[in-house]
Design a protein around this motif. Structure first.
Motif, short mmCIF file in Angstrom:
data_model
loop_
_atom_site.label_atom_id
_atom_site.label_comp_id
_atom_site.label_asym_id
_atom_site.label_seq_id
_atom_site.Cartn_x
_atom_site.Cartn_y
_atom_site.Cartn_z
N VAL A 65 -70.42 -19.33 73.79
CA VAL A 65 -71.26 -19.78 74.83
C VAL A 65 -72.18 -18.80 75.34
O VAL A 65 -73.25 -18.72 75.96
CB VAL A 65 -70.52 -20.53 76.01
CG1 VAL A 65 -69.94 -19.56 77.19
CG2 VAL A 65 -71.31 -21.77 76.65
N GLU A 66 -71.66 -17.31 75.23
CA GLU A 66 -72.52 -16.23 75.73
C GLU A 66 -73.66 -15.92 74.84
O GLU A 66 -74.74 -15.29 74.95
CB GLU A 66 -71.66 -15.18 75.82
CG GLU A 66 -70.55 -15.19 76.75
CD GLU A 66 -70.66 -15.48 78.20
OE1 GLU A 66 -71.93 -15.17 78.16
OE2 GLU A 66 -70.00 -15.96 78.87
N VAL A 67 -73.74 -16.45 73.48
CA VAL A 67 -74.72 -16.15 72.45
C VAL A 67 -75.46 -17.35 72.05
O VAL A 67 -76.64 -17.23 71.61
CB VAL A 67 -74.18 -15.41 71.42
CG1 VAL A 67 -73.53 -13.97 71.69
CG2 VAL A 67 -73.18 -16.15 70.60
N ALA A 68 -74.83 -18.45 71.87
CA ALA A 68 -75.33 -19.70 71.37
C ALA A 68 -76.31 -20.35 72.25
O ALA A 68 -76.28 -20.30 73.59
CB ALA A 68 -74.24 -20.56 70.84
N LYS A 69 -77.38 -21.35 71.51
CA LYS A 69 -78.23 -21.68 72.60
C LYS A 69 -77.45 -22.89 73.23
O LYS A 69 -77.51 -23.24 74.50
CB LYS A 69 -79.42 -22.65 71.78
CG LYS A 69 -80.46 -23.28 72.39
CD LYS A 69 -81.32 -23.84 71.33
CE LYS A 69 -82.51 -24.53 72.16
NZ LYS A 69 -83.24 -25.33 71.02
N GLU A 70 -76.67 -23.58 72.49
CA GLU A 70 -75.81 -24.87 73.08
C GLU A 70 -74.37 -24.68 72.17
O GLU A 70 -74.35 -24.54 71.26
CB GLU A 70 -76.44 -26.29 72.90
CG GLU A 70 -77.51 -26.41 73.51
CD GLU A 70 -78.41 -27.75 73.07
OE1 GLU A 70 -77.71 -28.59 72.42
OE2 GLU A 70 -79.41 -27.87 73.45
N VAL A 71 -73.28 -25.09 73.07
CA VAL A 71 -71.95 -25.16 72.46
C VAL A 71 -71.47 -26.67 72.65
O VAL A 71 -71.48 -26.86 74.04
CB VAL A 71 -70.81 -24.17 72.94
CG1 VAL A 71 -69.78 -24.53 72.00
CG2 VAL A 71 -71.57 -22.94 72.21
N HIS A 72 -71.04 -27.55 71.63
CA HIS A 72 -70.82 -28.85 71.76
C HIS A 72 -69.12 -28.95 71.50
O HIS A 72 -69.12 -28.77 70.30
CB HIS A 72 -71.60 -29.96 71.26
CG HIS A 72 -73.01 -29.92 71.76
ND1 HIS A 72 -73.47 -30.83 72.64
CD2 HIS A 72 -74.01 -29.28 71.28
CE1 HIS A 72 -74.70 -30.49 72.89
NE2 HIS A 72 -75.17 -29.52 72.02
N LEU A 73 -68.29 -28.91 72.32
CA LEU A 73 -66.76 -29.10 72.10
C LEU A 73 -66.35 -30.54 71.97
O LEU A 73 -66.35 -31.17 72.87
CB LEU A 73 -66.12 -28.25 73.40
CG LEU A 73 -64.63 -28.13 73.22
CD1 LEU A 73 -64.15 -27.43 71.92
CD2 LEU A 73 -64.08 -27.51 74.42
N SER A 74 -66.25 -30.82 70.48
CA SER A 74 -65.72 -32.09 70.39
C SER A 74 -64.17 -32.41 70.41
O SER A 74 -63.58 -31.49 69.69
CB SER A 74 -66.23 -32.45 68.97
OG SER A 74 -65.59 -33.58 68.36
N SER A 75 -63.72 -33.31 71.20
CA SER A 75 -62.10 -33.22 71.53
C SER A 75 -61.83 -34.79 71.29
O SER A 75 -62.53 -35.66 71.60
CB SER A 75 -62.03 -32.96 72.83
OG SER A 75 -60.66 -33.26 73.42
N LYS A 102 -69.13 -24.15 85.00
CA LYS A 102 -69.83 -22.71 85.05
C LYS A 102 -70.93 -22.60 83.95
O LYS A 102 -71.92 -21.68 84.43
CB LYS A 102 -68.51 -21.57 84.86
CG LYS A 102 -69.13 -20.39 85.08
CD LYS A 102 -67.92 -19.52 85.07
CE LYS A 102 -68.30 -18.03 84.70
NZ LYS A 102 -67.37 -17.10 84.61
N HIS A 103 -70.76 -23.14 83.09
CA HIS A 103 -71.77 -22.76 81.62
C HIS A 103 -72.56 -24.04 81.34
O HIS A 103 -72.18 -24.95 80.85
CB HIS A 103 -71.05 -22.43 80.65
CG HIS A 103 -70.26 -21.21 80.84
ND1 HIS A 103 -70.83 -20.04 80.54
CD2 HIS A 103 -68.89 -21.13 80.78
CE1 HIS A 103 -69.80 -18.91 80.74
NE2 HIS A 103 -68.52 -19.75 80.93
N GLU A 104 -73.82 -24.11 81.79
CA GLU A 104 -74.84 -24.99 81.44
C GLU A 104 -75.02 -25.60 79.92
O GLU A 104 -75.44 -26.56 79.69
CB GLU A 104 -76.14 -24.93 82.01
CG GLU A 104 -76.24 -24.92 83.52
CD GLU A 104 -77.49 -24.76 84.34
OE1 GLU A 104 -78.66 -24.59 83.26
OE2 GLU A 104 -77.80 -24.79 85.28
N ASN A 105 -74.79 -24.53 79.11
CA ASN A 105 -74.95 -24.90 77.65
C ASN A 105 -73.56 -25.08 76.81
O ASN A 105 -73.78 -25.06 75.68
CB ASN A 105 -75.54 -23.47 76.93
CG ASN A 105 -74.90 -22.14 77.31
OD1 ASN A 105 -74.03 -22.18 77.92
ND2 ASN A 105 -74.90 -21.26 76.21
N LEU A 106 -72.64 -25.34 77.69
CA LEU A 106 -71.46 -25.80 77.02
C LEU A 106 -71.17 -27.36 77.48
O LEU A 106 -71.04 -27.62 78.86
CB LEU A 106 -70.31 -25.07 77.68
CG LEU A 106 -68.66 -25.28 77.11
CD1 LEU A 106 -68.76 -25.37 75.60
CD2 LEU A 106 -67.64 -24.42 77.80
#
Length: 457
Positions: free
Chosen positions: A227-237, A252-256
């Motif tokens: 999340v610190e380097v990627a544009k977006e991270v999508h955690l599939s669960s 806390k992280h808008e891109n997660l």
């Protein structure tokens, strides 16, 4: 059952990770002649970090993997160091090293190297030696005087050696062979796909849209790093019911983003989720766990791996038809590992020397059948057969060799770390409130037994 005979056997141990090292020590202590076969250049097994993963298939689909370790560069322990040590060799803080309670992986590797030096184990180990085949010398001898043929290849010279042993202890680990989901369109998806087995650092994912599959501890850990380097991270669960700790991280992280399971993958880069939403992704990272594999082992179908279940194994250790000449150390998961491996090693060593005996074949098979049935009734899927998750089992197992029960402080420190991680996923390794328990641990005989000598090693 205890008897008094003392027979010295010629024993082969496969793997010089934690379970292989303690097996070698206990076997030698019991008077056996031991050879440890290790495919890498040093001890540590999974804890020997391997940064070079270019030669490995990104999804780890080779029968014999080129890379054993699945450690990523930033990985830190998920358990406090105090609970991790073998019973007679505490995991002490050393000057000039990583002194944190939840240190990085290198510190545990150095602990294992210290263990190896302290007990003089290195002389038993053949490094850079890959085990290619283990099989019965004469399968007609099952139940009688069974011996094992072990064929190895020296990595550098490619020299092949074949030897015969009285017994084989398999201690080759189970965090290397990736488990992959079956997703529609997976084979046709042309962008980057890899299993976390070969994830090492976040930099290659800079400014990318990444889908992380699997809400496991490693999936969460790696997502927090990406999340610190990627544009977006999508955690599939699989489940959208999440811990308080993960909820805090997501807010806390808008891109997660938390996503449900993947429905299908499409050639244009689309990742379609089961709720109908989709993203165009650059990379998919599968944090979907590992399975057991023994590509070198030929038991004529007696021991098989079926959907993550290694069996039949009495007490997760002994195949009734082949024991005690064939045994496995380190199969159980969700336990405090090192003391448990130690109790396994003691039992195996004493069975091989004739000091103890196993129950009858019928009794062992009935015990396995009863265990499988109890798991089924409890609704536990087959691939979780070896997930123990209870201290009582470890204590009961140790009773076979009068092995000391886990100390109360060890159990409580384990639980307090899990509870803290649930609530404070991002900070639990550096902020905790179990100071009294910690003091109790550090003042216990476990930590004071070696005096100052071990501190200066």
């Amino acid at each position: 059952m205890v008897s008094v005979r003392n027979q010295s056997k010629n024993v082969c141990v496969i793997g010089a990770g934690p379970s292989g090292l303690v097996a070698a020590r206990e076997l030698r202590k019991e008077g056996h002649s031991v050879v440890v076969l290790e495919q890498n250049h040093d001890v540590g097994g999974q804890w020997l970090y391997e940064p070079n993963v270019e030669a490995e298939d990104p999804l780890g689909r080779n029968k014999f993997l080129k890379v054993h370790s699945s450690l990523y560069d930033s990985l830190r322990l998920i358990s406090p160091r105090e609970i991790m040590g073998f019973t007679d060799f505490p995991f002490l803080v050393k000057k000039g090293r990583d002194t944190r309670r939840f240190p990085g992986h290198k510190e545990l590797f150095l602990y294992l190297r210290d263990f190896c030096e302290w007990f003089g184990l290195r002389e038993m180990i053949r490094f850079n030696t890959r085990v290619e085949y283990v099989g019965m010398l004469d399968s007609d001898a099952i139940g009688k005087d069974l011996k094992w043929v072990v064929r190895t290849k020296e990595k550098k010279t490619e020299k092949v050696v074949e030897e015969v042993f009285d017994a084989v202890v398999v201690a080759s680990g189970h965090y290397s062979q990736p488990t992959l989901p079956s997703i529609k369109g997976m084979d046709a998806w042309k962008r980057k796909q890899m299993h976390s087995h070969i994830y090492r650092v976040s930099e290659p994912y800079r400014n990318e849209v990444v889908v992380v599959v699997g809400n496991s501890l490693s999936g969460q850990d790696i997502s927090m790093e990406l999340v610190e380097v990627a544009k977006e991270v999508h955690l599939s669960s699989k489940s959208l019911t999440i811990t308080e700790g993960l909820s805090k991280v997501l807010s806390k992280h808008e891109n997660l983003h938390l996503r449900p399971q993947i429905e299908s993958l499409h050639e244009d880069g689309r990742v379609l989720f089961v709720d109908g939403t989709w993203v165009i992704a650059d990379s998919i990272l599968y944090c979907t766990g590992y399975t057991y594999t023994f590509p070198f082992l030929d038991t004529k179908g007696i021991v098989v791996v079926d959907d993550g279940r290694v069996g039949p194994l009495y007490e997760h250790t002994f195949p009734p038809s082949l024991a005690p000449s064939l045994s496995f150390i380190g199969i159980p998961r969700k336990i405090i590992g090192f003391p448990f491996f130690e109790s396994q090693a003691k039992w195996i060593s004493q069975l091989l020397s004739g000091k103890r005996t196993l129950p009858s074949w019928d009794d062992m098979m009935q015990s396995i059948k009863d265990f499988y049935h109890s798991r089924e009734v409890a609704g536990i899927p087959k691939h979780n057969t070896h997930d123990i998750g209870e201290f009582e089992y470890c204590d009961k197992y140790g009773d076979h060799v009068e092995f000391p029960h886990l100390e109360e402080w060890r159990k409580q420190l384990c639980v307090s770390a899990l509870v803290n991680a649930d609530v404070n996923l991002e900070t639990y390794r550096d902020s905790w409130d179990d100071h009294e328990l910690l003091q109790e641990a550090l003042q216990s005989p476990h930590f004071t037994q070696l005096g100052t000598e071990a501190n200066t090693m």
